[in-house]
Design a protein around this motif. Structure first.
Motif, mmCIF file in Angstrom:
data_model
loop_
_atom_site.group_PDB
_atom_site.id
_atom_site.type_symbol
_atom_site.label_atom_id
_atom_site.label_comp_id
_atom_site.label_asym_id
_atom_site.label_seq_id
_atom_site.Cartn_x
_atom_site.Cartn_y
_atom_site.Cartn_z
ATOM 1 N N ALA A 50 -12.699 -40.916 27.860
ATOM 2 C CA ALA A 50 -12.994 -41.901 28.898
ATOM 3 C C ALA A 50 -14.448 -41.774 29.336
ATOM 4 C CB ALA A 50 -12.072 -41.703 30.082
ATOM 5 N N HIS A 85 -17.300 -44.878 28.596
ATOM 6 C CA HIS A 85 -18.056 -45.580 29.625
ATOM 7 C C HIS A 85 -19.539 -45.608 29.280
ATOM 8 C CE1 HIS A 85 -15.378 -46.931 32.630
ATOM 9 N NE2 HIS A 85 -14.703 -45.792 32.609
ATOM 10 N N GLU A 86 -20.018 -44.466 28.763
ATOM 11 C CA GLU A 86 -21.440 -44.367 28.426
ATOM 12 C C GLU A 86 -21.802 -45.268 27.249
ATOM 13 O OE1 GLU A 86 -23.679 -42.675 30.220
ATOM 14 O OE2 GLU A 86 -21.959 -42.361 31.552
ATOM 15 N N ARG A 138 -20.280 -48.099 26.258
ATOM 16 C CA ARG A 138 -20.005 -49.521 26.411
ATOM 17 C C ARG A 138 -21.243 -50.365 26.754
ATOM 18 N NH1 ARG A 138 -15.203 -51.102 30.163
ATOM 19 N NH2 ARG A 138 -13.992 -52.484 28.864
ATOM 20 N N ASN A 139 -22.039 -49.888 27.725
ATOM 21 C CA ASN A 139 -23.190 -50.702 28.148
ATOM 22 C C ASN A 139 -24.235 -50.878 27.053
ATOM 23 O OD1 ASN A 139 -21.978 -51.173 30.515
ATOM 24 N ND2 ASN A 139 -23.114 -49.620 31.671
ATOM 25 N N LEU A 178 -10.429 -46.347 26.142
ATOM 26 C CA LEU A 178 -10.328 -46.521 27.587
ATOM 27 C C LEU A 178 -8.905 -46.806 28.028
ATOM 28 C CD1 LEU A 178 -13.556 -48.427 28.571
ATOM 29 C CD2 LEU A 178 -12.865 -46.141 29.249
ATOM 30 N N ARG A 233 -7.445 -44.089 30.396
ATOM 31 C CA ARG A 233 -7.316 -44.506 31.799
ATOM 32 C C ARG A 233 -6.461 -45.755 31.908
ATOM 33 N NH1 ARG A 233 -9.851 -40.703 33.490
ATOM 34 N NH2 ARG A 233 -12.059 -40.418 33.935
#
Ligand SMILES: Nc1ncnc2c1ncn2[C@@H]1O[C@H](COP(=O)(O)OP(=O)(O)OP(=O)(O)O)[C@@H](O)[C@H]1O
Ligand SMILES: [Mg+2]
Length: 438
Positions: free
Chosen positions: A204, A208-209, A211-212, A255, A259
């Motif tokens: 997770a 997150h890191e 994705r952008n 993800l 989560r």
């Protein structure tokens, strides 16, 4: 005593010494065998050494169903196309537990008449003559059903005494084997859940890191691709976008696996839900010449579940089955069977709705079965290997159970059990009942 020995043409009787040898060999083998099926195979062959009998069936109590069910190695033919089982509260097992004696049908006609007609039918189908209860700590853990002696004699006192020695040993050994099996299953589940939790945390964070920057890469490539006129370079750009999308799919999977959002449970009629999902796949199914069969046997088909998670679970399982039937095999028809039935949880009596998805695909080799729920385990060039790991997490989040059975070259059957909704099936209004995942 009621035993009459009808002497028929010379039957080969075993000497006491031979009987002792069989029993002590069996006893010795018990210390070496921990596997239940092997133990039962061993038991049936010892029975056949001790008494001349063809048909032997071993039934063991199944907590989940509250019935005595036949062991795999000794499956009788079904009656009225239903597999033979005996209810623990039925007359047969009541009689066995009250009397604590074997039942010899050819002598005890009155007991046979006392049984329910469907129990009598099952006994006739199995051609059973002697039913021997397996007792452990004052509980009937199962029973052995023996057909008539093949030499025409009736079972006598000596037979019963010998068999009772064998069955007393066997009952304890089988009980041990069952406990051992349950323990193994628990440890595997704990290990799996632990591994998934740790991996989920790590994933997770990383996802997150990733994705952008990934979104930035995709839109930049799309922007640059507009100015490229060379078709070869255009194709290369398209490939890059496909690969970026693939990374995106993995990240998305990670993800939802790591989560999962809080459960937003609503009342769902599972049969309608399945039909809607299958209609989404209808063109794929048609193109691949896959037939579908629906066997909706649940009298109450409603569950309280998260619609989105259920959609993901079922789509992945259906897609796995479709993928497994991709390889052309002219000798086999392609069939996707979807069954529903009301059942009980394995280790307690919570009512569950079972969804059984069966395919006639390539199957899964025994050595790989344990791995299919592992994240990133895939045998497909395009697969992420996250599908079943996500399903596993979602099903557990619903306090459900998921199990797979497969035979290479024959097909796979996946069973998902979800707690049965306690609200009556006529109440079709949706309830917004959000609760957090355990
Ligand atoms: N019905 C099935 N028949 C045969 N093999 C199966 C079946 N279902 C799952 N598998 C095996 O389990 C593996 C893992 O399945 P899972 O759904 O987790 O990932 P995947 O299908 O490979 O990838 P993805 O779900 O991302 O497309 C598959 O690659 C396949 O080898
Ligand atoms: Mg999959």
């Amino acid at each position: 005593m009621f035993f009459r020995k009808k002497r028929m043409p010379a039957a080969k009787l075993m000497s006491n010494q031979e009987i002792k040898t069989v029993l002590s060999e069996f006893n010795r083998s018990l210390t070496l065998i921990a596997d239940k099926s092997l133990l039962i195979n061993n038991l049936t062959s010892r029975i056949k050494q001790l008494v001349p009998v063809e048909r032997v069936f071993v039934f063991l109590f199944s907590e989940g169903s509250g019935c005595y069910i036949p062991e795999e190695a000794t499956q009788p033919e079904p009656v009225d196309s239903q597999p033979i089982t005996f209810n623990a509260h039925g007359k047969l097992f009541n009689w066995l537990s009250v009397n604590e004696l074997p039942l010899l049908i050819s002598i005890q006609h009155d007991v046979l008449e006392y049984l329910d007609p469907h129990e009598q039918r099952k006994l006739m189908q199995m051609e059973s003559d002697l039913i021997y209860p397996l007792k452990v700590m004052n509980q009937i853990s199962g029973a052995v059903f023996l057909g008539k002696r093949t030499d025409g004699l009736t079972y006598d006192k000596d037979d019963l005494a010998t068999l009772s020695l064998l069955f007393n040993q066997a009952a304890f050994a089988i009980e041990h084997a069952i406990l051992y099996e349950q323990q193994k299953e628990r440890i595997t589940k704990m290990y799996r859940a632990d591994r998934l939790a740790v991996l989920g945390e790590l994933a997770a964070g990383a996802a997150h890191e990733i994705r952008n920057p990934l979104t930035a890469i995709r839109s930049t490539i799309q922007y640059l691709a507009r100015d490229i006129k060379d078709p070869e370079k255009g194709e290369m750009m398209a490939e890059v976008i496909t690969e970026v999308d693939r990374i995106n799919k993995i990240v998305q999977g990670l993800l939802s696996f790591a989560r999962p959002s809080d459960l937003n449970a609503t009342l769902i009629n599972i049969e309608e839900f399945i039909m809607q999902l299958v209609s989404l796949l209808s063109s794929t199914l048609q193109t691949m010449h896959i037939e579908t069969e629906f066997r909706f046997l649940a009298s109450n088909p409603t569950i309280n579940a998260d619609r989105e998670q259920l959609r993901q679970i079922l789509l992945n399982v259906f897609m796995n089955s479709i993928d497994a039937m991709k390889k052309p095999d002219p000798s086999k028809s392609r069939l996707l069977t979807i069954k529903t039935e009301n059942t009980l949880a394995k280790n307690n009596s919570v009512p569950m709705l079972a969804l059984i998805i069966q395919d006639t695909g390539c199957g899964i080799p025994d050595e790989n079965i344990e791995m299919i729920f592992n994240p990133f385990y895939t045998t497909k060039s395009e697969g992420t290997g996250l599908g079943l790991a996500i399903c596993y997490g979602f099903v557990r989040g619903h306090n459900g159970e998921i199990e797979v059975q497969s035979e290479p070259g024959v097909g796979t059957s996946l069973t998902i059990k979800l707690p049965q909704n306690t609200i009556g099936k006529n109440q079709q209004h949706e309830i917004q009942n959000s609760y957090s995942r355990r």
